[in-house]
Write a protein that holds these residues in place. Structure first.
Motif, PDB file in Angstrom:
ATOM      1  N   GLU A 187       0.976  -1.289   0.129  1.00  0.00           N
ATOM      2  CA  GLU A 187       0.106  -0.021  -0.069  1.00  0.00           C
ATOM      3  C   GLU A 187       0.677   1.314   0.043  1.00  0.00           C
ATOM      4  N   TYR A 188       2.008   1.375   0.670  1.00  0.00           N
ATOM      5  CA  TYR A 188       2.831   2.211   0.864  1.00  0.00           C
ATOM      6  C   TYR A 188       3.343   2.734  -0.624  1.00  0.00           C
ATOM      7  N   PHE A 189       3.734   1.631  -1.343  1.00  0.00           N
ATOM      8  CA  PHE A 189       4.288   1.893  -2.739  1.00  0.00           C
ATOM      9  C   PHE A 189       3.339   2.104  -3.734  1.00  0.00           C
ATOM     10  N   TYR A 190       2.033   1.260  -3.817  1.00  0.00           N
ATOM     11  CA  TYR A 190       1.298   1.139  -4.825  1.00  0.00           C
ATOM     12  C   TYR A 190      -0.161   1.840  -4.432  1.00  0.00           C
ATOM     13  N   GLY A 191      -0.571   2.236  -3.153  1.00  0.00           N
ATOM     14  CA  GLY A 191      -1.630   2.949  -2.964  1.00  0.00           C
ATOM     15  C   GLY A 191      -2.781   1.644  -2.647  1.00  0.00           C
ATOM     16  N   PHE A 192      -4.102   2.155  -2.403  1.00  0.00           N
ATOM     17  CA  PHE A 192      -4.963   0.953  -2.383  1.00  0.00           C
ATOM     18  C   PHE A 192      -6.312   1.344  -3.320  1.00  0.00           C
ATOM     19  N   PHE A 207       2.048   5.313  -8.355  1.00  0.00           N
ATOM     20  CA  PHE A 207       2.852   4.801  -9.290  1.00  0.00           C
ATOM     21  C   PHE A 207       4.615   5.012  -8.908  1.00  0.00           C
ATOM     22  N   PRO A 208       5.008   3.911  -8.355  1.00  0.00           N
ATOM     23  CA  PRO A 208       6.298   4.026  -7.731  1.00  0.00           C
ATOM     24  C   PRO A 208       7.380   4.134  -8.489  1.00  0.00           C
ATOM     25  N   PHE A 209       8.571   4.431  -8.476  1.00  0.00           N
ATOM     26  CA  PHE A 209       9.874   4.692  -9.359  1.00  0.00           C
ATOM     27  C   PHE A 209      10.800   3.444  -8.992  1.00  0.00           C
ATOM     28  N   SER A 210      11.529   3.317  -9.971  1.00  0.00           N
ATOM     29  CA  SER A 210      12.524   2.320  -9.970  1.00  0.00           C
ATOM     30  C   SER A 210      13.969   2.917 -10.387  1.00  0.00           C
ATOM     31  N   PHE A 211      14.898   3.118  -9.605  1.00  0.00           N
ATOM     32  CA  PHE A 211      16.186   3.792 -10.096  1.00  0.00           C
ATOM     33  C   PHE A 211      17.389   3.182  -9.553  1.00  0.00           C
ATOM     34  N   ALA A 271       8.919   8.157  -4.781  1.00  0.00           N
ATOM     35  CA  ALA A 271       9.322   9.500  -5.501  1.00  0.00           C
ATOM     36  C   ALA A 271      10.477   9.449  -6.274  1.00  0.00           C
ATOM     37  N   PRO A 272      10.485  10.111  -7.415  1.00  0.00           N
ATOM     38  CA  PRO A 272      11.550   9.881  -8.461  1.00  0.00           C
ATOM     39  C   PRO A 272      12.944  10.197  -7.652  1.00  0.00           C
ATOM     40  N   ARG A 273      13.743   9.878  -8.743  1.00  0.00           N
ATOM     41  CA  ARG A 273      15.097  10.196  -8.297  1.00  0.00           C
ATOM     42  C   ARG A 273      15.571  11.781  -8.151  1.00  0.00           C
ATOM     43  N   PRO A 274      16.508  12.491  -7.388  1.00  0.00           N
ATOM     44  CA  PRO A 274      17.238  11.520  -6.544  1.00  0.00           C
ATOM     45  C   PRO A 274      16.529  11.572  -4.977  1.00  0.00           C
ATOM     46  N   VAL A 324      11.796   9.629  10.297  1.00  0.00           N
ATOM     47  CA  VAL A 324      12.242   9.321   8.641  1.00  0.00           C
ATOM     48  C   VAL A 324      11.238   9.994   7.756  1.00  0.00           C
ATOM     49  N   CYS A 325      11.783  10.207   6.424  1.00  0.00           N
ATOM     50  CA  CYS A 325      11.068  10.794   5.548  1.00  0.00           C
ATOM     51  C   CYS A 325      10.378   9.858   4.584  1.00  0.00           C
ATOM     52  N   GLY A 326      10.738   8.789   4.654  1.00  0.00           N
ATOM     53  CA  GLY A 326      10.065   7.977   3.391  1.00  0.00           C
ATOM     54  C   GLY A 326      10.992   6.383   3.645  1.00  0.00           C
ATOM     55  N   PHE A 327      10.292   5.638   2.870  1.00  0.00           N
ATOM     56  CA  PHE A 327      10.984   4.205   2.840  1.00  0.00           C
ATOM     57  C   PHE A 327      11.185   3.865   1.145  1.00  0.00           C
TER      58      PHE A 327
END
Ligand code: ATP
Length: 430
Positions: A303-308, A314-318, A410-413, A388-391
């Motif tokens: 849920e944290y990454f993809y919502g519900f 829409f999470p990012f991969s980098f 969130a997107p990079r950086p 913390v500000c996120g995971f």
């Protein structure tokens, strides 16, 4: 009977002060169950239902629809179980809310602070549900209570392995519980306080301090008080952690759910002005297996990454270069007292930051992104006590190129470059 959606429809007529309990089967290819209030009034864990609105509950949901005055509802779909119970502790829970509300009124009159309440008990007694109800009742009468979540195994606020606080401004959503906006979250790193009890107690104190500071500048928060949800570990160090929490938060009320011994112990060990109250658990609370808990934890991370449901993220991969981040684990493995360097205690080792060299075994681990400013060497000491500000989740590690791939909301950086590793892993099956 069939509804427009083609689902089986079952009608229940509830008498006053009874509840309809139903469970939706767990698993992937399971049909959701819909609930609709037809006549009268009813609530789900303290949040009122709107009439003629269909509420949807997904796999694994365990729900109670309670009515004070009587009502009729429809269930669409095939719940695993559905029955009406006359035997519920709701009146006692409502009375508890009424007593807390009296304390808030008094606080308002006398310029004092409102009740700080700790909810304790073993696993599967409905602690989280009682917290949710008391918070929803409080906001419904215009209060702004704070939820303090100390259950590192099944957090209602953030991902597992964290402790947190959240100001409650509206009743819990019937389907999705409290809307989580801007919670204050600290990294603990594992799903049971026992892995690092010193850290657990330290973070409890951090939350207490931040809450108290907020109360000093925000009268509504102060009068609203807080409801603290705790872990189901009530023996040994787990018990000591409850006593510590009571003291650091200066709680006024402790609600003990269904555990007489714990009730007696707390009465004995807490100062006499703390009101310790024993409450029965609801017969509706369903025991959850280990797998069930693990699935719930996984779901929370997903849920944290993809919502519900209604809200997809829409999470990012980098890629992240090892040289751009600093990864730490909190707590060195404990060693015998006799082996500790002179002047060092076990406490120090449990709160110590241990640098982690990125390797293949980092894959799938959840990492907390600490809010400490990059390059602030003084801040290093306080990393443990910083929110913390996120995971992010490490999805791949390439030791050759010294790069890891991460899943990030969130997107990079990355917003910050100090990362704290959790014991918890998440495999992204999406
Ligand atoms: P944990 O040990 O994980 O902290 P807990 O003591 O906080 O558990 P809850 O999470 O509040 O327990 O409740 C366990 C489950 O039982 C939840 O799925 C909740 O929705 C369900 N539940 C609670 N009360 C009722 C009820 N009266 N009828 C049906 N289901 C209920």
């Amino acid at each position: 009977d069939a509804s427009s959606s083609g689902k089986v429809c079952t009608r229940f007529d509830l008498e006053k002060e009874t509840e309809l309990r139903f469970e939706v089967e767990a698993g992937e290819a399971v049909d959701q169950v819909e609930l609709e209030l037809l006549t009268g009034m009813a609530e789900v864990f303290g949040s009122e239902l709107n009439r003629n609105k269909k509420y949807t509950f997904g796999p694994g949901s365990k729900i109670a629809v309670f009515t004070w005055q009587g009502c009729s509802v429809n269930l669409y779909g095939k719940p695993e179980v559905a029955y009406v119970s006359k035997d519920t502790p709701m009146l006692l829970y409502l009375n508890t809310h009424a007593a807390l509300e009296q304390m808030r009124k008094q606080a308002e009159r006398e310029n004092e602070r409102g009740p700080r309440v700790m909810v304790v008990g073993p696993t599967d007694v409905g602690k989280s549900t009682v917290c949710r109800m008391l918070l929803s009742y409080a906001v419904r009468v215009g209060r702004r209570p704070t939820l303090v979540e100390l259950d590192v195994g099944q957090s209602g606020v953030s991902v597992p392995g964290t402790v947190s606080a959240l100001c409650i401004e509206r009743p819990a959503d019937v389907e999705e519980s409290f809307s989580v906006q801007a919670p204050l979250v600290y990294h603990f790193g594992s799903t049971t306080p026992g892995t690092n009890i010193k850290l657990y107690n330290k973070l409890t104190s951090c939350l207490a301090e931040v809450f108290s500071q907020r109360c000093e500048v925000n009268r509504k928060a102060s009068v609203g008080g807080c409801i603290i949800n705790t872990c189901g570990w009530v023996k040994g160090s787990g018990y000591q952690a409850l006593v510590h929490c009571a003291s650091t938060f200066q709680v006024d009320v402790v609600l003990v759910l269904d555990h007489e011994r714990l009730y007696n112990e707390l009465k004995r060990d807490l100062p006499h002005f703390v009101r310790v109250v024993l409450l029965p658990k609801s017969g509706g609370v369903v025991e959850r297996s280990k797998e069930c808990r693990r699935d719930a934890r996984d779901e929370k991370i997903r849920e944290y990454f993809y919502g519900f449901r209604g809200l997809s993220f829409f999470p990012f991969s980098f890629e992240v270069r090892f040289s751009d981040v600093r990864i730490y684990k909190i707590g060195a493995p404990s060693i015998p007292d006799s082996c500790l360097p002179l002047g060092m205690s076990q406490d120090d080792t449990q709160l110590k930051l241990v640098p982690v060299t990125p390797g293949r075994d980092l894959t799938y681990h959840v990492l907390s992104v600490s809010s400490v400013e990059d390059g602030d060497e003084d801040a290093r000491k306080s990393i443990v006590e910083s929110p913390v500000c996120g995971f992010i989740v490490v999805t791949n590690v390439d030791t050759q190129t010294q790069v890891m791939k991460v899943l990030s909301p969130a997107p990079r950086p990355l917003p910050r470059h100090t990362l704290l590793i959790m014991d918890i892993r998440f495999m992204d099956m999406k």
